[in-house]
Design a protein around this motif. Structure first.
Motif, short mmCIF file in Angstrom:
data_model
loop_
_atom_site.label_atom_id
_atom_site.label_comp_id
_atom_site.label_asym_id
_atom_site.label_seq_id
_atom_site.Cartn_x
_atom_site.Cartn_y
_atom_site.Cartn_z
N PRO A 20 39.07 101.68 23.69
CA PRO A 20 37.78 101.38 23.06
C PRO A 20 37.03 100.29 23.83
O PRO A 20 37.64 99.38 24.39
N GLU A 21 35.71 100.38 23.84
CA GLU A 21 34.91 99.35 24.47
C GLU A 21 34.86 98.10 23.59
O GLU A 21 34.85 98.20 22.36
N VAL A 22 34.85 96.94 24.23
CA VAL A 22 34.84 95.66 23.51
C VAL A 22 33.40 95.20 23.34
O VAL A 22 32.64 95.13 24.32
N PRO A 23 32.98 94.87 22.11
CA PRO A 23 31.59 94.45 21.88
C PRO A 23 31.25 93.15 22.61
O PRO A 23 32.13 92.31 22.87
N TYR A 24 29.98 92.97 22.91
CA TYR A 24 29.48 91.75 23.54
C TYR A 24 29.88 90.51 22.74
O TYR A 24 30.29 89.49 23.30
N GLU A 25 29.77 90.61 21.41
CA GLU A 25 30.06 89.45 20.55
C GLU A 25 31.52 89.03 20.67
O GLU A 25 31.83 87.83 20.58
N VAL A 26 32.41 89.99 20.87
CA VAL A 26 33.83 89.66 20.99
C VAL A 26 34.14 89.12 22.38
O VAL A 26 34.82 88.09 22.52
N PHE A 27 33.64 89.80 23.41
CA PHE A 27 33.98 89.42 24.79
C PHE A 27 33.21 88.19 25.24
O PHE A 27 33.81 87.15 25.54
N VAL A 28 31.89 88.28 25.32
CA VAL A 28 31.09 87.20 25.90
C VAL A 28 30.95 86.01 24.96
O VAL A 28 31.21 84.86 25.34
N GLU A 29 30.55 86.27 23.71
CA GLU A 29 30.40 85.16 22.77
C GLU A 29 31.76 84.54 22.44
O GLU A 29 31.88 83.32 22.29
N GLY A 30 32.78 85.38 22.33
CA GLY A 30 34.13 84.85 22.10
C GLY A 30 34.59 83.99 23.26
O GLY A 30 35.20 82.92 23.07
N LEU A 31 34.28 84.42 24.47
CA LEU A 31 34.65 83.66 25.66
C LEU A 31 33.96 82.30 25.68
O LEU A 31 34.58 81.27 25.96
N LYS A 32 32.66 82.29 25.36
CA LYS A 32 31.93 81.02 25.33
C LYS A 32 32.53 80.06 24.31
O LYS A 32 32.70 78.86 24.58
N THR A 33 32.85 80.58 23.13
CA THR A 33 33.43 79.74 22.08
C THR A 33 34.78 79.19 22.50
O THR A 33 35.08 78.00 22.31
#
Length: 319
Positions: free
Chosen positions: A73-86
């Motif tokens: 499954p593709e990982v949503p932007y909120e999980v990958f990028v925003e999660g990474l920033k947090t």
């Protein structure tokens, strides 16, 4: 570390928790069928103590290209990028300031369903772990140009950051190291006539004043650093050609004095000059030249990553 599970056709709540072991069963499908992908990224700190990512959306997009190829499954932007920033913001004190210092970031996803039926998993685990990093490839690098083994074939998963791509490269690389070489320049599987990648890096060759690099395709990873190097070279007025490069062309250029540089590019190393190569019975040591492309392009890239210069391309993302 960050963790998010995919079950029943959807992504669950993302959790950030202290780094530690994860519990999986012996029948976890990643162990049996190899559904595993990853990305390599870094966080950098500038002189003022601010922390930056470098082109994170490009890594997210490529991660999802890898996911599609491996039926994940593709990982949503909120999980990958925003999660990474947090996550990086929480641990930003681990991003050390200094030339070559960074916080290495490893997003990855594995098949987490239990069972040994040969079919795509119905459950997946996405995680991000991190580690302070020092300069990569500190010694001189010499390579063997492959004439037997291949990294990837047409129609395969060479363009994906699939874990198995790297596992398959270890044995040939061990053979190269036994001969005193540090890496392999991979050639195409069909004929072994064209160079494709250098170990875990994309490859660049300077013949005369022209910079050549193999084109991205289904065998070659479309590296984020590769694309950045191409843009930096063009910004410096260097002519760049993305095309297939014959091994015979490199050897001929070496013999007539036109071969000036070979270097690899990648997240971990940024740019690694290659000091010499061997192909069958042919050996060659690259000349030491002034104002070389590798040094200048690496300096320009690192100036952007460490916030020492203007970022004309919008690659730097502040945490």
């Amino acid at each position: 570390m960050l963790e998010c599970n995919w079950r029943d056709g959807k992504w669950e709540t993302t959790h950030i928790k202290p780094y530690g072991p994860i519990q999986v069963e012996p029948s976890c499908k990643v162990f049996h069928y190899g559904q595993a992908i990853f990305e390599g990224m870094k966080a950098y700190k500038d002189e003022a103590g601010d922390v930056f990512l470098f082109r994170p959306e490009d890594n997210w997009k490529r991660f999802n290209e890898s996911a599609k190829r491996l039926a994940m499954p593709e990982v949503p932007y909120e999980v990958f990028v925003e999660g990474l920033k947090t996550l990086v913001n929480l641990d930003k004190e681990w991003v050390k300031y200094g030339e070559g210092l960074s916080l290495y970031l490893r997003p990855f996803m594995i098949a987490s369903e239990n069972g040994v039926a040969a079919a795509p998993s119905t459950e997946y685990k996405f995680m991000i772990v991190m580690s302070p990093a020092f300069a990569y490839y500190r010694g001189e690098v010499r390579v063997i140009i492959a004439n037997q083994f291949s990294r990837a074939a047409d129609g395969g998963v060479g363009y994906a950051k699939a874990a198995g791509n790297y596992a398959a490269s270890f044995y040939p690389n061990n053979l190269a190291m036994e001969e005193g070489y540090q890496q392999i320049i991979w050639t195409d599987a069909a004929s072994h006539e064209y160079i494709e990648e250098a170990g875990t890096m994309n490859i660049f060759v300077r013949i005369g004043d022209k910079l050549l690099t193999a084109p991205s395709n289904d065998r070659i990873l479309n590296g984020v650093t590769r694309r950045s190097v191409i843009q930096m070279a063009k910004d410096h007025g260097i002519e760049v050609e993305e095309r297939r490069i014959r091994v015979s062309e490199i050897k001929e250029a070496a013999q007539n004095g036109e071969l000036k540089e070979i270097f690899g590019s990648g997240t971990a190393a940024v740019i690694v000059p290659i000091k010499g190569f061997k192909h069958e019975d042919f050996k060659y040591e690259l000349p030491v030249i002034e104002n070389d492309y590798a040094t200048n392009i690496k300096a320009a890239l690192m100036d952007i990553q460490y916030n020492r210069t203007e970022d004309k391309h919008g690659w730097r993302v502040k945490i």
